[in-house]
Enzyme design. Structure first.
Site, mmCIF file in Angstrom:
data_model
loop_
_atom_site.group_PDB
_atom_site.id
_atom_site.type_symbol
_atom_site.label_atom_id
_atom_site.label_comp_id
_atom_site.label_asym_id
_atom_site.label_seq_id
_atom_site.Cartn_x
_atom_site.Cartn_y
_atom_site.Cartn_z
ATOM 1 N N ASN A 139 0.866 -1.183 0.000
ATOM 2 C CA ASN A 139 0.000 0.000 0.000
ATOM 3 C C ASN A 139 0.904 1.235 0.000
ATOM 4 O O ASN A 139 1.453 1.605 1.033
ATOM 5 C CB ASN A 139 -0.883 -0.045 1.254
ATOM 6 C CG ASN A 139 -1.828 1.137 1.344
ATOM 7 O OD1 ASN A 139 -1.746 2.073 0.551
ATOM 8 N ND2 ASN A 139 -2.717 1.098 2.320
ATOM 9 N N ARG A 153 -2.646 -2.002 -3.400
ATOM 10 C CA ARG A 153 -3.823 -1.163 -3.214
ATOM 11 C C ARG A 153 -3.680 0.039 -4.153
ATOM 12 O O ARG A 153 -2.670 0.742 -4.105
ATOM 13 C CB ARG A 153 -3.900 -0.675 -1.774
ATOM 14 C CG ARG A 153 -5.058 0.266 -1.595
ATOM 15 C CD ARG A 153 -4.953 1.044 -0.329
ATOM 16 N NE ARG A 153 -6.074 1.964 -0.255
ATOM 17 C CZ ARG A 153 -6.030 3.115 0.375
ATOM 18 N NH1 ARG A 153 -4.930 3.496 0.982
ATOM 19 N NH2 ARG A 153 -7.071 3.887 0.411
ATOM 20 N N HIS A 163 -12.793 3.591 -0.205
ATOM 21 C CA HIS A 163 -12.828 2.589 0.879
ATOM 22 C C HIS A 163 -13.542 1.307 0.441
ATOM 23 O O HIS A 163 -14.046 0.560 1.278
ATOM 24 C CB HIS A 163 -13.570 3.105 2.134
ATOM 25 C CG HIS A 163 -12.887 4.219 2.867
ATOM 26 N ND1 HIS A 163 -13.584 5.249 3.422
ATOM 27 C CD2 HIS A 163 -11.585 4.444 3.144
ATOM 28 C CE1 HIS A 163 -12.752 6.082 4.026
ATOM 29 N NE2 HIS A 163 -11.520 5.614 3.854
ATOM 30 N N ARG A 215 -11.567 16.361 7.143
ATOM 31 C CA ARG A 215 -12.337 16.765 5.947
ATOM 32 C C ARG A 215 -13.746 17.186 6.347
ATOM 33 O O ARG A 215 -14.353 16.579 7.234
ATOM 34 C CB ARG A 215 -12.424 15.624 4.939
ATOM 35 C CG ARG A 215 -11.100 15.221 4.359
ATOM 36 C CD ARG A 215 -11.309 14.251 3.180
ATOM 37 N NE ARG A 215 -10.072 13.574 2.849
ATOM 38 C CZ ARG A 215 -9.895 12.260 2.921
ATOM 39 N NH1 ARG A 215 -10.885 11.461 3.298
ATOM 40 N NH2 ARG A 215 -8.731 11.734 2.610
ATOM 41 N N GLU A 245 -8.426 -4.794 5.050
ATOM 42 C CA GLU A 245 -8.325 -4.580 3.605
ATOM 43 C C GLU A 245 -7.177 -5.403 3.008
ATOM 44 O O GLU A 245 -7.290 -5.926 1.909
ATOM 45 C CB GLU A 245 -8.097 -3.085 3.328
ATOM 46 C CG GLU A 245 -9.336 -2.263 3.629
ATOM 47 C CD GLU A 245 -9.023 -0.806 3.939
ATOM 48 O OE1 GLU A 245 -8.672 -0.522 5.104
ATOM 49 O OE2 GLU A 245 -9.119 0.030 3.047
#
Ligand code: ADP
Length: 382
Positions: free
Chosen positions: A7, A90, A179, A240, A366
């Site tokens: 990743n 990823r 996601h 965010r 993940e």
């Protein structure tokens, strides 16, 4: 077979090494601060933890360091790099082209680069990682697993904005969602826990980490999700803003006399829980501060209320979108470690969710799903 999951971020490379036979993680770690004199490698091999300073200028150097540590004669976990049978990467953005995990070819690398514009902070790093693996682990098959692909099942009524259609056609401006690997993983785990086929379930998954998103999953397919063209849309997140009247952007640019880059920084890095609380982007700090009677305590309480309210609003929206609901799943840093948030949502939605809707906390993984996807694609070749 042994699968390496990579990743790549802009200044870090995280990795996990899996034995696919028993899906056990045999090593994991991260190279951080790539390109800085403070670069370091933290890793766990066979459960033992190491932390070293390393000289690491780029992603190529980071992946060399990782492979050397995995094959180190004393501290390593495998005798030779030849034992690595596949690499799963990823990749954040696969746009409309990649609807599932894909074997990496020169053409696929070209496509990922074409979508750099859609994910300027992420896709270029993924390509650097893929290119480094082509050299360092020559001949090993590589697979790309995209954050966006799970949401490619969204119908156009969910992915289109109410903008002139020409902007979708010209620039691909639409909602993509992110996601995806996490939402897919926990939805499948939920089906196992509920002992029901995923094909018969209506689920809402809430990935609440530093970035936060929810997905409405019907019959195993994502039918809507809160993130959009970029990860900025939807829930209130660590830093965010989430959903916002776009007119606020023009208003602020004019009244604060700021540039597009500055407003982007405000919305991405200074808003959300951090902006509202004035304390931190970390839920642990905000929870602690919320106990205080001072201004920061009051702001922290308000930040938590706003965070939870937005989740509840989307549960209502997705319940309507699916015309039903079997379970709500909470995952990622905030979702997994704060059962009080789940309990609170359950209580607040008491009447509509009644006894029929299950609430579950399911740890996401993940990397494991990337390893499984990689193995399935490599295996199908033989
Ligand atoms: P990322 O999106 O960067 O992977 P994580 O999934 O690790 O982020 O989530 C980070 C968030 O999870 C932070 O807000 C942090 O407060 C929260 N979190 C992580 N561990 C705990 C814990 N043990 N207790 C409470 N909150 C936690």
């Amino acid at each position: 077979m042994i699968i390496l999951v990579i990743n790549c971020g802009s200044s870090s490379v995280k990795y996990q090494l899996f034995n696919v036979r028993n899906l056990r993680c045999i090593a994991r770690g991260v190279v951080e601060r790539i390109g800085s004199p403070l670069a370091s490698l933290k890793y766990q091999n066979n459960g033992k933890v190491f932390h070293k300073k390393v000289a690491c200028l780029n992603h190529y150097a980071a992946i060399s360091i990782i492979v050397d540590s995995l094959t180190d004669p004393k501290e390593g976990v495998i005798k030779s790099r030849d034992l690595i049978g596949g690499i799963g990467h990823r990749v954040v953005h696969g746009a409309e082209e990649f609807k599932c995990a894909t074997r990496i070819t020169p053409g696929v690398i070209g496509s990922i680069e074409r979508y750099n514009e859609l994910a300027p902070l992420h896709n270029p790093s993924a390509v650097s990682g893929i290119r480094a693996c082509l050299k360092i682990l020559r001949g090993v098959q590589q697979v790309a697993v995209f954050d966006t692909s799970f949401h490619q099942t969204m119908p156009s009524k969910a992915f289109l904005y109410g903008l002139p259609l020409r902007f979708y056609k010209k620039y691909g401006i639409r909602r993509y969602g992110f996601h995806g690997t996490s939402h897919r993983f926990v939805a499948n785990q939920a089906a196992k826990i509920l002992k029901r086929p995923i094909k018969n379930l209506k689920l809402i998954t809430c990935h609440l980490g530093n970035g936060c998103s929810m997905a409405a999953i019907m019959n195993g397919d994502s039918v809507d999700t809160t993130m959009g063209f970029t990860p900025l849309e939807g829930l209130v997140m660590g830093t965010r803003s989430g959903d916002l009247d776009p007119a606020v952007v023009f208003y602020l640019m004019e009244n604060e006399n700021i540039s597009p880059e500055r407003i982007s920084d405000i919305l991405n890095k200074e808003s959300g829980l951090l902006g509202l609380s004035g304390v931190s982007n970390d839920m642990r700090d905000i929870k602690k501060a919320a106990k205080g009677a001072d201004v920061l305590g009051q702001q922290s309480k308000t930040a938590i209320e706003t965070f939870i309210y937005r989740i509840e609003k989307y549960i209502g929206a997705y319940l309507a979108a699916m015309n039903g609901l079997d379970a709500v799943i909470f995952t990622a840093g905030i979702g997994e470690n704060n059962p009080w948030i789940m309990k609170r949502v359950k209580r607040d939605l008491g009447k509509i969710v009644a006894k029929k809707v299950k609430f579950l906390i399911i740890p996401t993984n993940e990397e494991l799903l990337i390893a499984r996807d990689t193995f399935n694609i490599i295996k199908s070749r033989f």
